[in-house]
Design a protein around this motif. Structure first.
Motif, PDB file in Angstrom:
ATOM      1  N   PRO A  97     129.825  25.180   3.584  1.00 18.42           N
ATOM      2  CA  PRO A  97     129.278  26.125   4.564  1.00 18.42           C
ATOM      3  C   PRO A  97     130.173  27.328   4.833  1.00 18.42           C
ATOM      4  O   PRO A  97     129.676  28.379   5.269  1.00 18.42           O
ATOM      5  CB  PRO A  97     129.131  25.264   5.829  1.00 18.42           C
ATOM      6  CG  PRO A  97     130.074  24.122   5.646  1.00 18.42           C
ATOM      7  CD  PRO A  97     130.091  23.857   4.183  1.00 18.42           C
ATOM      8  N   SER A  98     131.456  27.213   4.585  1.00 16.49           N
ATOM      9  CA  SER A  98     132.366  28.331   4.859  1.00 16.49           C
ATOM     10  C   SER A  98     132.285  29.431   3.799  1.00 16.49           C
ATOM     11  O   SER A  98     132.846  30.502   3.985  1.00 16.49           O
ATOM     12  CB  SER A  98     133.812  27.830   4.960  1.00 16.49           C
ATOM     13  OG  SER A  98     133.963  26.945   6.049  1.00 16.49           O
ATOM     14  N   ALA A  99     131.594  29.158   2.690  1.00 13.99           N
ATOM     15  CA  ALA A  99     131.512  30.134   1.593  1.00 13.99           C
ATOM     16  C   ALA A  99     130.112  30.702   1.435  1.00 13.99           C
ATOM     17  O   ALA A  99     129.749  31.186   0.361  1.00 13.99           O
ATOM     18  CB  ALA A  99     131.969  29.488   0.288  1.00 13.99           C
ATOM     19  N   GLY A 100     129.343  30.680   2.507  1.00 11.19           N
ATOM     20  CA  GLY A 100     127.955  31.120   2.417  1.00 11.19           C
ATOM     21  C   GLY A 100     127.760  32.598   2.137  1.00 11.19           C
ATOM     22  O   GLY A 100     126.658  33.022   1.785  1.00 11.19           O
ATOM     23  N   TYR A 101     128.830  33.402   2.284  1.00  9.53           N
ATOM     24  CA  TYR A 101     128.711  34.840   2.014  1.00  9.53           C
ATOM     25  C   TYR A 101     129.596  35.251   0.838  1.00  9.53           C
ATOM     26  O   TYR A 101     129.920  36.416   0.671  1.00  9.53           O
ATOM     27  CB  TYR A 101     129.068  35.646   3.276  1.00  9.53           C
ATOM     28  CG  TYR A 101     128.478  37.041   3.293  1.00  9.53           C
ATOM     29  CD1 TYR A 101     127.112  37.245   3.144  1.00  9.53           C
ATOM     30  CD2 TYR A 101     129.300  38.152   3.456  1.00  9.53           C
ATOM     31  CE1 TYR A 101     126.576  38.520   3.157  1.00  9.53           C
ATOM     32  CE2 TYR A 101     128.767  39.441   3.475  1.00  9.53           C
ATOM     33  CZ  TYR A 101     127.404  39.617   3.329  1.00  9.53           C
ATOM     34  OH  TYR A 101     126.874  40.884   3.346  1.00  9.53           O
ATOM     35  N   ILE A 102     129.967  34.292   0.012  1.00 12.82           N
ATOM     36  CA  ILE A 102     130.721  34.561  -1.210  1.00 12.82           C
ATOM     37  C   ILE A 102     129.790  34.290  -2.380  1.00 12.82           C
ATOM     38  O   ILE A 102     129.339  33.155  -2.565  1.00 12.82           O
ATOM     39  CB  ILE A 102     131.975  33.680  -1.316  1.00 12.82           C
ATOM     40  CG1 ILE A 102     132.907  33.913  -0.135  1.00 12.82           C
ATOM     41  CG2 ILE A 102     132.711  33.952  -2.633  1.00 12.82           C
ATOM     42  CD1 ILE A 102     134.095  32.956  -0.084  1.00 12.82           C
ATOM     43  N   PRO A 116     118.256  36.303  -2.794  1.00 10.96           N
ATOM     44  CA  PRO A 116     117.230  36.336  -1.746  1.00 10.96           C
ATOM     45  C   PRO A 116     116.894  34.964  -1.165  1.00 10.96           C
ATOM     46  O   PRO A 116     116.341  34.879  -0.067  1.00 10.96           O
ATOM     47  CB  PRO A 116     116.020  36.948  -2.470  1.00 10.96           C
ATOM     48  CG  PRO A 116     116.625  37.813  -3.531  1.00 10.96           C
ATOM     49  CD  PRO A 116     117.817  37.030  -4.017  1.00 10.96           C
ATOM     50  N   ARG A 117     117.233  33.904  -1.881  1.00 11.72           N
ATOM     51  CA  ARG A 117     117.016  32.544  -1.371  1.00 11.72           C
ATOM     52  C   ARG A 117     118.290  31.976  -0.735  1.00 11.72           C
ATOM     53  O   ARG A 117     118.357  30.791  -0.458  1.00 11.72           O
ATOM     54  CB  ARG A 117     116.531  31.640  -2.504  1.00 11.72           C
ATOM     55  CG  ARG A 117     115.139  31.992  -3.018  1.00 11.72           C
ATOM     56  CD  ARG A 117     114.797  31.228  -4.289  1.00 11.72           C
ATOM     57  NE  ARG A 117     114.985  29.808  -4.126  1.00 11.72           N
ATOM     58  CZ  ARG A 117     115.116  28.947  -5.155  1.00 11.72           C
ATOM     59  NH1 ARG A 117     115.090  29.391  -6.408  1.00 11.72           N
ATOM     60  NH2 ARG A 117     115.297  27.661  -4.922  1.00 11.72           N
ATOM     61  N   ASN A 118     119.273  32.839  -0.517  1.00 10.17           N
ATOM     62  CA  ASN A 118     120.557  32.416   0.063  1.00 10.17           C
ATOM     63  C   ASN A 118     121.259  31.370  -0.793  1.00 10.17           C
ATOM     64  O   ASN A 118     122.003  30.521  -0.278  1.00 10.17           O
ATOM     65  CB  ASN A 118     120.384  31.900   1.494  1.00 10.17           C
ATOM     66  CG  ASN A 118     120.080  33.020   2.465  1.00 10.17           C
ATOM     67  OD1 ASN A 118     120.654  34.103   2.380  1.00 10.17           O
ATOM     68  ND2 ASN A 118     119.150  32.768   3.377  1.00 10.17           N
ATOM     69  N   ILE A 119     121.026  31.438  -2.100  1.00  7.16           N
ATOM     70  CA  ILE A 119     121.751  30.589  -3.046  1.00  7.16           C
ATOM     71  C   ILE A 119     122.934  31.387  -3.573  1.00  7.16           C
ATOM     72  O   ILE A 119     122.760  32.493  -4.086  1.00  7.16           O
ATOM     73  CB  ILE A 119     120.841  30.149  -4.206  1.00  7.16           C
ATOM     74  CG1 ILE A 119     119.717  29.244  -3.693  1.00  7.16           C
ATOM     75  CG2 ILE A 119     121.646  29.441  -5.295  1.00  7.16           C
ATOM     76  CD1 ILE A 119     118.661  28.910  -4.730  1.00  7.16           C
ATOM     77  N   THR A 120     124.133  30.849  -3.411  1.00  4.93           N
ATOM     78  CA  THR A 120     125.317  31.526  -3.921  1.00  4.93           C
ATOM     79  C   THR A 120     125.676  30.999  -5.301  1.00  4.93           C
ATOM     80  O   THR A 120     125.417  29.836  -5.624  1.00  4.93           O
ATOM     81  CB  THR A 120     126.520  31.349  -2.979  1.00  4.93           C
ATOM     82  OG1 THR A 120     126.946  29.976  -3.004  1.00  4.93           O
ATOM     83  CG2 THR A 120     126.175  31.765  -1.556  1.00  4.93           C
ATOM     84  N   VAL A 121     126.265  31.865  -6.100  1.00  7.35           N
ATOM     85  CA  VAL A 121     126.640  31.514  -7.472  1.00  7.35           C
ATOM     86  C   VAL A 121     128.035  32.067  -7.737  1.00  7.35           C
ATOM     87  O   VAL A 121     128.256  33.283  -7.607  1.00  7.35           O
ATOM     88  CB  VAL A 121     125.646  32.108  -8.492  1.00  7.35           C
ATOM     89  CG1 VAL A 121     125.979  31.615  -9.902  1.00  7.35           C
ATOM     90  CG2 VAL A 121     124.207  31.750  -8.127  1.00  7.35           C
ATOM     91  N   ASN A 122     128.960  31.206  -8.081  1.00  6.70           N
ATOM     92  CA  ASN A 122     130.340  31.620  -8.305  1.00  6.70           C
ATOM     93  C   ASN A 122     130.940  30.882  -9.490  1.00  6.70           C
ATOM     94  O   ASN A 122     130.385  29.895  -9.979  1.00  6.70           O
ATOM     95  CB  ASN A 122     131.177  31.359  -7.050  1.00  6.70           C
ATOM     96  CG  ASN A 122     130.760  32.238  -5.884  1.00  6.70           C
ATOM     97  OD1 ASN A 122     130.996  33.440  -5.882  1.00  6.70           O
ATOM     98  ND2 ASN A 122     130.100  31.640  -4.883  1.00  6.70           N
TER      99      ASN A 122
END
Length: 253
Positions: free
Chosen positions: A235-240, A179-185
């Protein structure tokens, strides 16, 4: 090279050597301010910092023993005190204890238990300490291992378990922080040219036979693994998010 991380602050745990140092170089080359942590290799850590500063990056090294869970909050505090923010956390620090079978009567319980303490509990402590203070839109990348999901030889059960535990934990963190637009991979390298790999090489089966298992018959370079980390942080991985990416030459196919 594009300065896609200009104005961003990254913390790389275990950044004094091996993949951690290569990742620090990669982020600095793309404009980031870089903090690295180290447990004992002070000279190597300062050498990394000097190299980054010589290239124009802002950089610091912070001594923080991940085996001590109470060190997590002071580590994050030190980064924010220096740079004013934290945007990217790369959970790289870990140890490798391999070579004994789980039914070995001489199994060194203390060494194997410490591996769980450092690799899992220490990493979780750092992540918890960073979570509330990480910038919205930030990134967390865990460095796992291909052994977390593929076991081509015996004697690695506990090490594999620590890395697979992190992969599961990362998915939960991705759900919590989404919900905070933090991605984790998670990035899962195969064999790399690191001191840690050399330390356990004598405990592994025939190296040539292991290379034969790879469709791309070589080990990973530190640079290509580091660039994968940078991609996921960029920035290119903001939806991964919540994903595990193997950088292992197809060994897990």
């Amino acid at each position: 090279m594009s300065k896609v991380f200009k104005g961003k602050v990254v913390l790389i745990t275990g950044g004094s050597r091996g993949l951690g140092a290569a990742t620090a170089d990669a982020f600095a080359a793309q404009g980031a301010d870089v903090a690295i942590s180290y447990a004992a290799s002070a000279d190597k850590a300062e050498a990394v910092v000097a190299r980054l500063r010589a290239k124009g990056a802002r950089a610091i090294a912070i001594r923080s023993d991940q085996a001590d869970l109470s060190s997590a909050r002071p580590l994050i505090d030190a980064v924010i005190a220096e740079f004013g923010r934290l945007d990217i956390l790369v959970n790289n620090a870990g140890i490798a204890v391999q070579g004994q079978l789980v039914d070995d009567p001489e199994l060194d319980w203390d060494k194997y238990n410490r591996q769980w303490q450092v690799n899992v509990l220490g990493t979780i402590a750092n992540t918890r300490a960073a979570a509330r203070r990480l910038s919205d839109g930030g990134r967390i990348v865990f460095i796992g291992s291909l052994l977390g999901s593929a076991i081509p030889f015996p004697g690695v059960a506990d090490y594999a378990g620590t890395k697979w535990a992190l992969a599961g934990y990362a998915k939960g963190i991705a759900r919590d922080l989404g919900p905070r637009n933090i991605t984790v991979n998670v990035v899962q390298p195969g064999i790399m040219p690191t001191d840690m790999a050399s330390d356990v090489a004598g405990e592994l089966p025939d190296r040539e036979a292991i290379l034969d298992m790879h469709p791309i018959r070589r080990i990973a370079t530190l640079e290509e693994v580091a660039e994968t980390v940078c991609f996921l942080a960029g920035p290119s991985a903001g939806y991964i998010s919540g994903e595990t990416i193997n950088v292992a030459g197809g060994l897990a196919i």
